[in-house]
Design a protein around this motif. Sequence first.
Motif, PDB file in Angstrom:
ATOM      1  N   LEU A 100       0.903  -1.272   0.034  1.00 39.77           N
ATOM      2  CA  LEU A 100      -0.008   0.029  -0.066  1.00 39.77           C
ATOM      3  C   LEU A 100       0.777   1.364   0.211  1.00 39.77           C
ATOM      4  O   LEU A 100       0.640   2.217  -0.707  1.00 39.77           O
ATOM      5  CB  LEU A 100      -0.977   0.023   1.309  1.00 39.77           C
ATOM      6  CG  LEU A 100      -1.987  -1.123   1.233  1.00 39.77           C
ATOM      7  CD1 LEU A 100      -2.728  -1.268   2.577  1.00 39.77           C
ATOM      8  CD2 LEU A 100      -3.149  -0.860  -0.080  1.00 39.77           C
ATOM      9  N   LEU A 101       2.168   1.231   0.691  1.00 42.98           N
ATOM     10  CA  LEU A 101       2.969   2.361   0.825  1.00 42.98           C
ATOM     11  C   LEU A 101       3.592   2.485  -0.538  1.00 42.98           C
ATOM     12  O   LEU A 101       3.724   3.783  -0.918  1.00 42.98           O
ATOM     13  CB  LEU A 101       3.932   2.316   1.890  1.00 42.98           C
ATOM     14  CG  LEU A 101       3.605   2.647   3.342  1.00 42.98           C
ATOM     15  CD1 LEU A 101       4.742   2.115   4.433  1.00 42.98           C
ATOM     16  CD2 LEU A 101       3.255   4.192   3.188  1.00 42.98           C
ATOM     17  N   VAL A 102       4.050   1.468  -1.223  1.00 44.74           N
ATOM     18  CA  VAL A 102       4.550   1.414  -2.499  1.00 44.74           C
ATOM     19  C   VAL A 102       3.771   2.062  -3.628  1.00 44.74           C
ATOM     20  O   VAL A 102       3.926   2.967  -4.277  1.00 44.74           O
ATOM     21  CB  VAL A 102       5.126   0.074  -2.975  1.00 44.74           C
ATOM     22  CG1 VAL A 102       5.403   0.188  -4.279  1.00 44.74           C
ATOM     23  CG2 VAL A 102       6.447  -0.208  -2.074  1.00 44.74           C
ATOM     24  N   LEU A 106       4.026   5.281  -6.174  1.00 48.35           N
ATOM     25  CA  LEU A 106       4.169   5.214  -7.326  1.00 48.35           C
ATOM     26  C   LEU A 106       3.128   5.761  -8.280  1.00 48.35           C
ATOM     27  O   LEU A 106       3.272   6.193  -9.535  1.00 48.35           O
ATOM     28  CB  LEU A 106       4.010   3.766  -7.754  1.00 48.35           C
ATOM     29  CG  LEU A 106       5.179   2.598  -7.472  1.00 48.35           C
ATOM     30  CD1 LEU A 106       5.025   1.218  -7.969  1.00 48.35           C
ATOM     31  CD2 LEU A 106       6.528   3.324  -7.924  1.00 48.35           C
ATOM     32  N   GLU A 107       1.995   6.143  -7.659  1.00 50.60           N
ATOM     33  CA  GLU A 107       0.825   7.001  -8.023  1.00 50.60           C
ATOM     34  C   GLU A 107       1.440   8.498  -8.604  1.00 50.60           C
ATOM     35  O   GLU A 107       1.382   8.891  -9.612  1.00 50.60           O
ATOM     36  CB  GLU A 107      -0.208   7.011  -7.161  1.00 50.60           C
ATOM     37  CG  GLU A 107      -1.500   8.031  -7.841  1.00 50.60           C
ATOM     38  CD  GLU A 107      -2.523   8.317  -6.741  1.00 50.60           C
ATOM     39  OE1 GLU A 107      -3.356   8.966  -6.934  1.00 50.60           O
ATOM     40  OE2 GLU A 107      -2.640   7.467  -5.638  1.00 50.60           O
ATOM     41  N   VAL A 236       3.118  -5.802  -9.530  1.00 52.16           N
ATOM     42  CA  VAL A 236       2.952  -6.790  -8.209  1.00 52.16           C
ATOM     43  C   VAL A 236       2.060  -6.322  -6.896  1.00 52.16           C
ATOM     44  O   VAL A 236       1.501  -7.111  -6.582  1.00 52.16           O
ATOM     45  CB  VAL A 236       4.376  -7.030  -7.635  1.00 52.16           C
ATOM     46  CG1 VAL A 236       4.505  -7.655  -6.237  1.00 52.16           C
ATOM     47  CG2 VAL A 236       5.420  -7.712  -8.580  1.00 52.16           C
ATOM     48  N   CYS A 237       2.243  -4.948  -6.778  1.00 50.92           N
ATOM     49  CA  CYS A 237       1.463  -4.329  -5.771  1.00 50.92           C
ATOM     50  C   CYS A 237      -0.173  -4.450  -5.999  1.00 50.92           C
ATOM     51  O   CYS A 237      -0.992  -4.650  -5.303  1.00 50.92           O
ATOM     52  CB  CYS A 237       1.974  -3.086  -5.523  1.00 50.92           C
ATOM     53  SG  CYS A 237       3.477  -2.960  -4.725  1.00 50.92           S
ATOM     54  N   LYS A 301      10.224   4.014   6.250  1.00 55.13           N
ATOM     55  CA  LYS A 301      11.097   3.815   7.385  1.00 55.13           C
ATOM     56  C   LYS A 301      10.354   2.845   8.499  1.00 55.13           C
ATOM     57  O   LYS A 301      10.805   1.929   9.174  1.00 55.13           O
ATOM     58  CB  LYS A 301      11.906   4.584   7.899  1.00 55.13           C
ATOM     59  CG  LYS A 301      13.101   4.304   8.772  1.00 55.13           C
ATOM     60  CD  LYS A 301      13.906   5.562   8.987  1.00 55.13           C
ATOM     61  CE  LYS A 301      15.175   5.049  10.251  1.00 55.13           C
ATOM     62  NZ  LYS A 301      16.049   6.276  10.391  1.00 55.13           N
ATOM     63  N   THR A 302       9.285   3.737   8.958  1.00 59.13           N
ATOM     64  CA  THR A 302       8.415   3.054  10.107  1.00 59.13           C
ATOM     65  C   THR A 302       7.999   1.728   9.760  1.00 59.13           C
ATOM     66  O   THR A 302       8.042   0.632  10.823  1.00 59.13           O
ATOM     67  CB  THR A 302       7.303   3.900  10.521  1.00 59.13           C
ATOM     68  OG1 THR A 302       7.631   5.244  10.650  1.00 59.13           O
ATOM     69  CG2 THR A 302       6.413   3.454  11.560  1.00 59.13           C
ATOM     70  N   GLN A 303       7.592   1.314   8.530  1.00 55.43           N
ATOM     71  CA  GLN A 303       7.170   0.340   8.116  1.00 55.43           C
ATOM     72  C   GLN A 303       8.043  -0.707   8.083  1.00 55.43           C
ATOM     73  O   GLN A 303       7.750  -1.807   8.433  1.00 55.43           O
ATOM     74  CB  GLN A 303       6.511   0.366   6.615  1.00 55.43           C
ATOM     75  CG  GLN A 303       5.990  -1.097   6.114  1.00 55.43           C
ATOM     76  CD  GLN A 303       4.858  -1.680   6.927  1.00 55.43           C
ATOM     77  OE1 GLN A 303       4.166  -1.150   7.819  1.00 55.43           O
ATOM     78  NE2 GLN A 303       4.685  -2.935   6.763  1.00 55.43           N
TER      79      GLN A 303
END
Length: 330
Positions: A100-102, A106-107, A236-237, A301-303
């Motif tokens: 979800l972060l990726v 990317l959007e 992939v995401c 980073k938190t993730q």
Amino acid sequence: MSYPKHWKSYADQLEQLIARGMAVTDRARALDYLERIGYYRLSGYWFAFRERSGPLCLLDEHGRRPKKAVEERIALDTFRAGTTFQSAVDLYVFDKQLRLLVMDALERIEVALRVDVSHTLGQLDRFAYLQPGLFHDDFSVKLDKDSGITRHHEWLGKHAQLIARSKEEFVRHNKAKYGLPLAIWVACEVWDFGTLSTLFNGMRETEQDAIASQYGVANGRVFATWLRSLNYLRNVCAHHSRLWNRNIVDQPRLPSSADLTWVRPFETDMHARARCFLLLKITQHLLSVVNPRSNWSVRMKTQLLAFPQLSHVGLNLAGMGAPDDWETGW
């Protein structure tokens, strides 16, 4: 070949996991996960927990040991000591949040690159995407030996499909008022990441370099491989596939560490080159240009620091290709 596996109830699936050495502390909760997520999807995450055989030498077709022997460790059905069902679920949840972060990053990168490409090519011609002479010969002149058409011709076919099936009001308006073709700064809004990266790969070096330089990359051909890899990452995401330890077959090229210092850990580490952490670094690099005020890096980073505590079964961020000192470089 007949398919050897038979349907199993959720309870039978759970019993099979327990028989293979997976600890289940909350049976009702485990059954709930199997019903909602599915055995097969979760199996991609507990695969990393499976025992491995000793190194096996792969023999050639004649049953002889080749001069350059290849050794492979085979995944067994049994699980490593300390494997729990909840650990596999925790890894699944970590991977879901990672994807979800990726996608969030990317959007923004995709939208910015649409502007970069359409603005650069639009300066040459309003309908530049239709002009073979504005692309390099491998893309616009060379014929594919199987299809007999150019990659540009193939790209135009996909582009036409996107225009034809679009339900966007701006497409309808431009068709009605101006007809076809659409100006490139309009047409680019229907492109997906794959269409965008393919067109960039077909651009001439002058235009490629001009766009890449905006992102601190001198070589547009290197930048083209970044976009191709990010398109793979997006797919992939978007398809909810496992990401964290996926093997990246089509790996991006890297500039010299003299030009970008953060690439240094990846220059000689083939494992890291084939894992997603490198793509996260590329994403971070591009987003720092697209939106330098974004807190995405902090959230990522938190993730990453929230990776499940699985060192007792040999799993950590190294499986993603992260260097030992990744926090310092992040």
